[in-house]
Design an enzyme around this catalytic site. Structure first.
Site, PDB file in Angstrom:
ATOM      1  N   CYS A 346       0.817  -1.208   0.000  1.00 40.82           N
ATOM      2  CA  CYS A 346       0.000   0.000   0.000  1.00 40.82           C
ATOM      3  C   CYS A 346       0.851   1.258   0.000  1.00 40.82           C
ATOM      4  O   CYS A 346       0.893   2.002   0.984  1.00 40.82           O
ATOM      5  CB  CYS A 346      -0.939  -0.033   1.192  1.00 40.82           C
ATOM      6  N   GLU A 347       1.578   1.468  -1.082  1.00 39.92           N
ATOM      7  CA  GLU A 347       2.407   2.658  -1.286  1.00 39.92           C
ATOM      8  C   GLU A 347       2.446   2.887  -2.788  1.00 39.92           C
ATOM      9  O   GLU A 347       2.668   1.943  -3.542  1.00 39.92           O
ATOM     10  CB  GLU A 347       3.864   2.400  -0.856  1.00 39.92           C
TER      11      GLU A 347
END
Ligand SMILES: *Cc1c(COP(=O)(O)O)cnc(C)c1O
Length: 423
Positions: A346-347
């Site tokens: 989640c980046e």
């Protein structure tokens, strides 16, 4: 040159189809080729032998510390360059003799120095005056003498990525070359210290010879001065840093032959034993990261290939804007289409490539991220509670798992609850 290529329509590592390894260990996984490691070691050492130079090659193990990788090179005669007690322990365990180990790094602690002295390593590359005093104290207390070289910061621009440049005056590494004579004089007066040489390492992934030449010329002049001052300088450690081709459309970096010829020309007259510390050059193209497509997502503006490897497995693209070639494991002649290759983390930084032309792939298809043998597995983390991935080594038609995939038990089981939460 490496030993990953297509045969019968699919990619092999030496004599082994990647598909077979993927079936056995799952994805993602790192795969290394023994033949490539051995070839790179041979090419480098032969280049120096042709120049008649006395060479100790110390593989910079931080590039890939798996003991099977270190051991493959050690079996060929390689020494090791280490930057921590942990790396020193690994190198020894992998079979590198202590008398072929040099210890670099800006922050060696007294405890690490004592362990290295006990082990009988070849040389400490000292990076500051406070470190020199600490080493003098530890060695004297143990009744030993530490063989040292100072790492000189020659203040040259390595012309590489800022995060891997180490030879400018603003970098934390080495002692300033303009103060070198004073510092050597101080070392000569200290107990427990034996000055034997000089060391320089200006950065990593250098793609031109000129910055090396500039640094080595500076260092050669310095050695002549130091000898005139009465110091015995018999070893010259030139560090690592020679780059490898990542992007096949870029110009080739200088060859080991060209590098060795330049070394001979610039420092050959000094008659020193030459130490070199290549990391990336030996292992970078000897490894790939194999991953599987999870989903293909048609975004509003572009197509995303979402794969099961992520920035926690290979951080170089997000950390250094590094380019890695990405190829399908099954050979195809379909037209490549631009897509973003991204991982599950989640980046937004979890992106291996942007708008990269890649032949159409679907869910479940395998792909290989090339040139991932150096600064790949060693920099991996468990971010997003993702398991460390397996490493596999191929040799003579066989493969072996040289580090298994971590289990959730091993990863999550490391947490300990305090007694007030443990009910
Ligand atoms: C990282 C490092 C190396 C190896 O650099 P490569 O670019 O991988 O060849 C060699 N010596 C020192 C002191 C290092 O820190």
């Amino acid at each position: 040159m490496d030993h990953f290529g297509y045969r019968n329509g699919e990619m092999y590592a030496e004599e082994v189809p990647l598909r077979e390894i993927a079936d056995a260990v799952g994805t993602p996984f790192y795969c290394y080729s023994s033949a490539t490691l051995e070839r790179h070691y041979q090419v480098f050492t032969e280049a120096f032998a042709k120049q008649g130079l006395d060479l100790l090659l110390c593989y910079a193990v931080k590039a890939n510390t798996n003991q099977a990788v270190i051991g493959t090179l050690a079996a060929r005669g390689s020494g090791a360059d280490v930057v921590s007690e942990g790396e020193l322990r690994r190198a020894l365990k992998a079979g590198v003799p202590a008398e072929k180990i040099v210890y670099s790094g800006v922050a060696k602690t007294a405890r690490e120095m004592a362990f290295a002295l006990e082990s009988g390593i070849y040389q400490f590359n000292v990076e500051s005056v406070p470190e020199l005093h600490q080493l003098s104290q530890v060695a004297s207390e143990m009744g030993q003498e530490a063989a040292i070289a100072f790492r000189i910061n020659p203040d040259v621009d390595a012309k590489t990525h800022a995060k891997i440049s180490t030879g400018k005056s603003e970098n934390k590494f080495g002692v300033p070359w303009v103060h070198a004579r004073d510092i050597y004089a101080e070392a000569a007066r200290l107990p427990g210290i034996r000055v034997v040489g000089l060391d320089v390492h200006i950065g990593s992934q250098l793609t031109q010879l000129e910055p090396f030449r500039e640094a080595f010329e500076r260092v050669a002049g310095l050695i002549e001065q130091l000898r005139a001052d009465g110091h015995e300088i018999s070893r010259l450690d030139l560090g690592g840093g020679l780059g490898i081709p990542y992007d096949p459309t870029d110009p080739e970096p200088p060859s080991p032959d060209a590098y060795a010829a330049m070394v001979k020309e610039v420092v050959g007259h000094l008659g020193c034993r030459i130490i070199i510390e290549p990391g990336r050059l030996l292992v970078g193209n000897a490894g790939i990261l194999v991953s599987r497509v999870i989903y293909v997502k048609e975004g509003e503006e572009r197509k995303f290939l979402i794969i099961d490897a992520a920035m926690n497995d290979l951080v170089r693209p997000s950390m250094y804007d590094a380019y890695h070639e990405i190829v399908p494991v099954l050979e195809t002649d379909e037209m490549p289409e631009p897509c973003d290759v991204v991982g599950p983390v989640c980046e937004t930084g979890d992106t291996f490539a942007r708008a990269r032309p890649i032949p159409p792939l679907g869910s479940g298809d395998l792909l290989a991220i090339r040139s991932a043998g150096a600064y790949g597995a060693v920099m991996s983390s468990t971010y997003n509670t993702r398991l460390l991935v397996p490493e596999v080594l191929v040799k003579d038609g066989k493969f072996a798992v040289i580090r298994p995939r971590q289990s959730y038990e091993q990863l999550i089981g490391l947490d300990q609850l305090p007694d007030w939460l443990a009910q």
